[in-house]
Design an enzyme around this catalytic site. Structure first.
Site, PDB file in Angstrom:
ATOM      1  N   SER A   8     -12.428  13.427  72.490  1.00 35.92           N
ATOM      2  CA  SER A   8     -11.230  13.940  71.243  1.00 35.92           C
ATOM      3  C   SER A   8      -9.953  13.008  71.297  1.00 35.92           C
ATOM      4  O   SER A   8     -10.621  12.270  70.626  1.00 35.92           O
ATOM      5  CB  SER A   8     -10.937  15.682  72.310  1.00 35.92           C
ATOM      6  OG  SER A   8      -9.906  15.895  71.484  1.00 35.92           O
ATOM      7  N   ASP A  56      -6.888  15.976  64.828  1.00 30.02           N
ATOM      8  CA  ASP A  56      -7.284  15.141  65.674  1.00 30.02           C
ATOM      9  C   ASP A  56      -8.350  14.615  65.262  1.00 30.02           C
ATOM     10  O   ASP A  56      -9.244  14.494  64.818  1.00 30.02           O
ATOM     11  CB  ASP A  56      -7.176  16.111  67.682  1.00 30.02           C
ATOM     12  CG  ASP A  56      -8.557  16.733  68.016  1.00 30.02           C
ATOM     13  OD1 ASP A  56      -9.025  16.944  67.297  1.00 30.02           O
ATOM     14  OD2 ASP A  56      -8.835  16.768  69.419  1.00 30.02           O
ATOM     15  N   ASP A  74     -10.803  19.559  65.785  1.00 31.91           N
ATOM     16  CA  ASP A  74     -10.772  20.831  66.895  1.00 31.91           C
ATOM     17  C   ASP A  74      -9.339  21.047  67.277  1.00 31.91           C
ATOM     18  O   ASP A  74      -8.757  21.926  67.255  1.00 31.91           O
ATOM     19  CB  ASP A  74     -11.313  21.143  68.153  1.00 31.91           C
ATOM     20  CG  ASP A  74     -10.862  20.036  68.498  1.00 31.91           C
ATOM     21  OD1 ASP A  74     -10.323  19.705  69.345  1.00 31.91           O
ATOM     22  OD2 ASP A  74     -11.323  20.731  69.932  1.00 31.91           O
ATOM     23  N   GLU A 128      -3.115  26.990  70.541  1.00 37.17           N
ATOM     24  CA  GLU A 128      -2.137  26.892  71.392  1.00 37.17           C
ATOM     25  C   GLU A 128      -0.870  25.990  70.632  1.00 37.17           C
ATOM     26  O   GLU A 128      -1.645  25.343  69.943  1.00 37.17           O
ATOM     27  CB  GLU A 128      -2.817  25.678  72.563  1.00 37.17           C
ATOM     28  CG  GLU A 128      -3.450  25.830  73.629  1.00 37.17           C
ATOM     29  CD  GLU A 128      -4.842  25.267  74.329  1.00 37.17           C
ATOM     30  OE1 GLU A 128      -4.243  25.300  75.275  1.00 37.17           O
ATOM     31  OE2 GLU A 128      -5.321  24.463  73.870  1.00 37.17           O
ATOM     32  N   ALA A 129       0.039  25.400  70.707  1.00 34.84           N
ATOM     33  CA  ALA A 129       1.306  25.251  70.200  1.00 34.84           C
ATOM     34  C   ALA A 129       0.672  23.510  69.568  1.00 34.84           C
ATOM     35  O   ALA A 129       1.151  23.084  68.570  1.00 34.84           O
ATOM     36  CB  ALA A 129       2.882  24.632  70.948  1.00 34.84           C
ATOM     37  N   ARG A 149       2.730  22.248  85.403  1.00 31.57           N
ATOM     38  CA  ARG A 149       1.465  22.218  85.823  1.00 31.57           C
ATOM     39  C   ARG A 149       0.760  20.992  85.991  1.00 31.57           C
ATOM     40  O   ARG A 149       0.734  19.617  85.455  1.00 31.57           O
ATOM     41  CB  ARG A 149       1.267  23.227  84.454  1.00 31.57           C
ATOM     42  CG  ARG A 149       0.946  22.844  83.126  1.00 31.57           C
ATOM     43  CD  ARG A 149       0.454  23.246  81.996  1.00 31.57           C
ATOM     44  NE  ARG A 149      -0.966  23.243  81.932  1.00 31.57           N
ATOM     45  CZ  ARG A 149      -1.572  22.140  81.263  1.00 31.57           C
ATOM     46  NH1 ARG A 149      -0.811  21.030  80.738  1.00 31.57           N
ATOM     47  NH2 ARG A 149      -3.046  22.018  81.235  1.00 31.57           N
ATOM     48  N   PRO A 150      -0.203  21.228  86.714  1.00 29.34           N
ATOM     49  CA  PRO A 150      -1.019  19.723  86.633  1.00 29.34           C
ATOM     50  C   PRO A 150      -2.346  19.558  85.589  1.00 29.34           C
ATOM     51  O   PRO A 150      -2.569  20.965  85.053  1.00 29.34           O
ATOM     52  CB  PRO A 150      -2.560  20.269  87.745  1.00 29.34           C
ATOM     53  CG  PRO A 150      -2.242  21.825  87.690  1.00 29.34           C
ATOM     54  CD  PRO A 150      -0.938  22.507  87.329  1.00 29.34           C
ATOM     55  N   SER A 151      -2.292  18.496  84.706  1.00 25.98           N
ATOM     56  CA  SER A 151      -2.713  17.956  83.864  1.00 25.98           C
ATOM     57  C   SER A 151      -4.362  18.687  84.257  1.00 25.98           C
ATOM     58  O   SER A 151      -4.978  18.345  85.552  1.00 25.98           O
ATOM     59  CB  SER A 151      -2.538  16.961  83.228  1.00 25.98           C
ATOM     60  OG  SER A 151      -4.130  16.546  82.463  1.00 25.98           O
ATOM     61  N   THR A 175      -6.463  17.153  81.956  1.00 28.64           N
ATOM     62  CA  THR A 175      -7.509  15.452  81.496  1.00 28.64           C
ATOM     63  C   THR A 175      -7.012  14.598  82.071  1.00 28.64           C
ATOM     64  O   THR A 175      -7.489  13.677  81.646  1.00 28.64           O
ATOM     65  CB  THR A 175      -6.816  15.855  80.339  1.00 28.64           C
ATOM     66  OG1 THR A 175      -5.745  16.003  79.723  1.00 28.64           O
ATOM     67  CG2 THR A 175      -7.463  18.023  79.801  1.00 28.64           C
TER      68      THR A 175
HETATM   69  C1  16G Z   1      -7.681  20.480  76.393  1.00 26.10           C
HETATM   70  C2  16G Z   1      -7.793  21.241  75.427  1.00 26.10           C
HETATM   71  C3  16G Z   1      -6.322  21.824  75.042  1.00 26.10           C
HETATM   72  C4  16G Z   1      -5.544  21.865  76.209  1.00 26.10           C
HETATM   73  C5  16G Z   1      -5.366  20.349  76.976  1.00 26.10           C
HETATM   74  C6  16G Z   1      -4.898  20.555  77.646  1.00 26.10           C
HETATM   75  C7  16G Z   1     -10.030  22.257  74.627  1.00 26.10           C
HETATM   76  C8  16G Z   1     -11.373  22.574  74.091  1.00 26.10           C
HETATM   77  N1  16G Z   1      -8.934  21.475  74.653  1.00 26.10           N
HETATM   78  O1  16G Z   1      -8.077  19.022  75.486  1.00 26.10           O
HETATM   79  O2  16G Z   1      -7.266  23.423  74.909  1.00 26.10           O
HETATM   80  O3  16G Z   1      -4.184  22.207  75.094  1.00 26.10           O
HETATM   81  O4  16G Z   1      -6.722  20.012  77.255  1.00 26.10           O
HETATM   82  O5  16G Z   1      -4.621  19.517  78.129  1.00 26.10           O
HETATM   83  O6  16G Z   1      -9.774  22.932  75.755  1.00 26.10           O
HETATM   84  P1  16G Z   1      -3.392  18.417  79.720  1.00 26.10           P
HETATM   85  O7  16G Z   1      -4.231  19.800  80.681  1.00 26.10           O
HETATM   86  O8  16G Z   1      -3.329  17.102  79.955  1.00 26.10           O
HETATM   87  O9  16G Z   1      -1.840  19.403  79.731  1.00 26.10           O
HETATM   88 MG    MG Z   2      -9.758  17.702  70.495  1.00 24.40          MG
END
Ligand code: 16G
Ligand code: MG
Length: 555
Positions: free
Chosen positions: A67, A285, A289, A391-392, A519-521, A523
């Site tokens: 992404s 992005d 998406d 989402e924002a 919140r915990p990320s 990703t």
């Molecule tokens: C990913 C998610 C998105 C979310 C983001 C939060 C999908 C397709 N994408 O990009 O929805 O807003 O993670 O990231 O589900 P974070 O947990 O690191 O804040």
């Molecule tokens: Mg994406």
């Protein structure tokens, strides 16, 4: 599991040994990591997708993308038979598979899970996995790993669709499982045909000012720009100029370009400049998406006016609501037969700007919240006849229930031809065909936004002034163990570590219109802090002190 299957799995797994000392987790949007350590995980995800196909007796999707992340990263995620995210019930198995340290453990895991889930290995059932990847250079080799994973499950075929946007792959899975044709041309045709239908349903002469057809799109140097170039050929009436298409010399994927950069940094992406002042601009992005719009307000300005997912949501909600209002005109209908109590729901996350939630609630809409991540919002939106989620950060779509669509089709037949009510019903039907029903999709979302702006007769400035965003600030705190933070109430309050929520409450109470959450990320290895207050200075201070508390509690 029969011996032949076991032998094939052992042989192929030995070609993709896992990296030492790395723990993978099927996070918010699948597995993500530096691409050089991903081949075993992608291979194993191929096995997982094949098993899911055997289990469901349907086509399953597998997408290779990271992404908006750096070009050297990559990732993999599974699209379930309905086209949405893989069932969360299978996530623990996905994690176990990715983390099995040797082929023997891997095969045992597969055999046990197949037995528990009654997966008919080598039986009468056959399966298929549809695979796609974004433009990352590492995608090609990872695609091969995924295909080998799929093919190591007997009677499951791997169909490589090449370079796609993530939403295209989801759309293809959904529609193939409904027995429809799903080439890229079919995807483009569905969007362009419904776009044309909607354009024809715009009342003539209602617009107070001539509409500026020119739209500049930042393609993040990823797959979205390239696809939009193809799609736009079928869209007369729109004057779309794509920049950052990823062609030679245009720059690197996601590097100072793209929806994530624009939304988080609030600055002009590369490729845009003083000549673009006042024009309608949009940003996608890296896997297309996410969608945000922006406006370059004046020549000297470094920052942009952002029109984020919340404002896209508000625009689309206004449009849908207006069509429902026209349809719900009981006096004109004269019969109670039409009084279908359509349930319209708006789904947001804690990141939604408070001003957007107030605005939507003041319009009488039902607004509900879920944790961050498309999988949660999508699931919630599917509970409504029409569920709109965003989402924002720009992930979102509008879901229409089967029941509502059937009702709508019948109404279109019944209502007087050319009547306002029939047109409203036709607009809703066309919108449902235009915007991706499988997942949030920046391309179909962009085209719907464009046609709705025309319907409203709105410039981007008018759209921006729908409501005034409250100043907000996001910061991230690097921590040793982000899982130490446990939240509840759609991530708006912290359960653990004990005492952190009380500390946040005390800070928030110092500001008018103050709000903050952590919140915990899902990703990255960080804890995220979000804050809102009535001035930028206040919100910066609030975010800073909350971040300090996080550091102290988790230090
Ligand atoms: C990913 C998610 C998105 C979310 C983001 C939060 C999908 C397709 N994408 O990009 O929805 O807003 O993670 O990231 O589900 P974070 O947990 O690191 O804040
Ligand atoms: Mg994406």
């Amino acid at each position: 599991m029969e011996d032949r299957q076991r032998a094939i799995l052992i042989k192929s797994a030995s070609l993709f040994p896992p990296p030492l000392g790395v723990k993978f987790s099927y996070g918010t949007a699948g597995f993500r990591a530096e691409s050089s350590i991903l081949s075993s995980t992608v291979f194993r995800s191929g096995i997982l997708a094949a098993m899911r196909s055997l289990k469901t007796g349907s086509l399953i999707g597998l997408m290779i993308t990271a992404s908006h992340n750096h070009v050297s990263d990559n990732g993999v995620k599974i699209a379930d038979f309905h086209g949405g995210m893989m069932t969360q019930d299978w996530e623990p198995f996905a994690n176990d598979l990715a983390n099995a340290s040797n082929s023997k453990d891997l095969i045992e895991l597969i055999a046990d899970f197949a037995k528990k889930e009654n997966i008919p290995f080598g039986g009468s059932q056959s399966g298929e996995v549809l695979l796609g990847r974004d433009t990352r250079p590492s995608g090609e080799a990872l695609m091969e790993a995924a295909k080998q994973g799929v093919r190591s499950v007997i009677d499951v075929v791997a169909t490589d669709m090449g370079i796609l946007t993530t939403p295209q792959l989801h759309w293809m899975v959904q529609n193939r499982n409904r027995g429809l044709r799903v080439t890229e041309f079919d995807y483009f045709s569905q969007i362009s045909n419904s776009f044309r239908n909607l354009m024809e349903l715009i009342p003539r002469g209602t617009s107070p000012e001539p509409f500026d057809a020119k739209l500049l799109v930042d393609g993040a140097n990823g797959v979205g720009g390239e696809k939009l170039e193809g799609l736009k050929k079928l869209l007369k009436d729109l004057d779309i100029h794509v920049r950052n298409t990823g062609k030679e010399g245009e720059g690197n994927l996601n590097e100072r370009v793209g929806a994530d950069y624009v939304q988080k940094e609030r600055v002009v992406p590369l490729g845009f400049g003083p000549n673009d002042v006042g024009l309608r601009c949009a940003s996608l992005d890296g896997d297309a998406d996410r969608l945000v719009y922006f406006l370059f307000p004046s020549e000297g300005s470094k920052s942009i006016d952002l029109i984020d997912g919340d404002k896209i949501l508000s625009l689309l909600a206004l449009f849908i609501n207006e069509q429902l209002r026209i349809l719900d005109n009981k006096e004109k209908m004269g019969t109670s037969e039409y009084d279908y109590p359509v349930k319209l729901g708006i789904v947001q996350t804690a990141y939604a700007n408070g001003a957007s939630t107030d605005y939507l609630k003041e319009l009488g809409m039902e607004v509900v919240f879920t944790p961050t991540g498309v999988k949660y919002l999508h699931e919630k939106a599917a509970e409504y006849d029409i569920g709109i989620y965003f989402e924002a950060n720009g992930h979102g779509t509008i879901l229409f229930s089967e029941k509502f669509l059937k009702w709508l089709e019948a109404k279109i037949q019944d209502l007087a031809a050319g009547s306002e009510m029939q047109k409203a019903a036709q607009r809703l039907l066309a919108a449902s065909n235009l915007i991706n029903q499988a997942t949030g999709d920046s391309l179909s979302g962009l085209i719907l936004v464009e046609v709705v702006l025309r319907y409203m007769g709105w410039s981007i400035q008018r759209w921006k002034s729908l409501y005034q965003d409250l100043p907000s600030r996001q910061v991230k705190v690097k921590v040793v163990d982000r899982t130490a933070v446990v939240t509840t109430n759609a991530e708006t309050s912290v359960l653990r570590p004990l005492g952190l929520q009380e500390a946040i409450n005390l800070e928030v109470a110092k500001y008018s219109r103050g709000r903050a959450f952590v919140r915990p990320s899902g990703t990255e290895d960080v804890v995220r802090v979000y804050a809102e207050a009535s001035t930028q200075q206040e919100v910066d201070a609030l975010a800073q002190t909350v971040a300090e508390h996080v550091g102290r509690f988790l230090g």
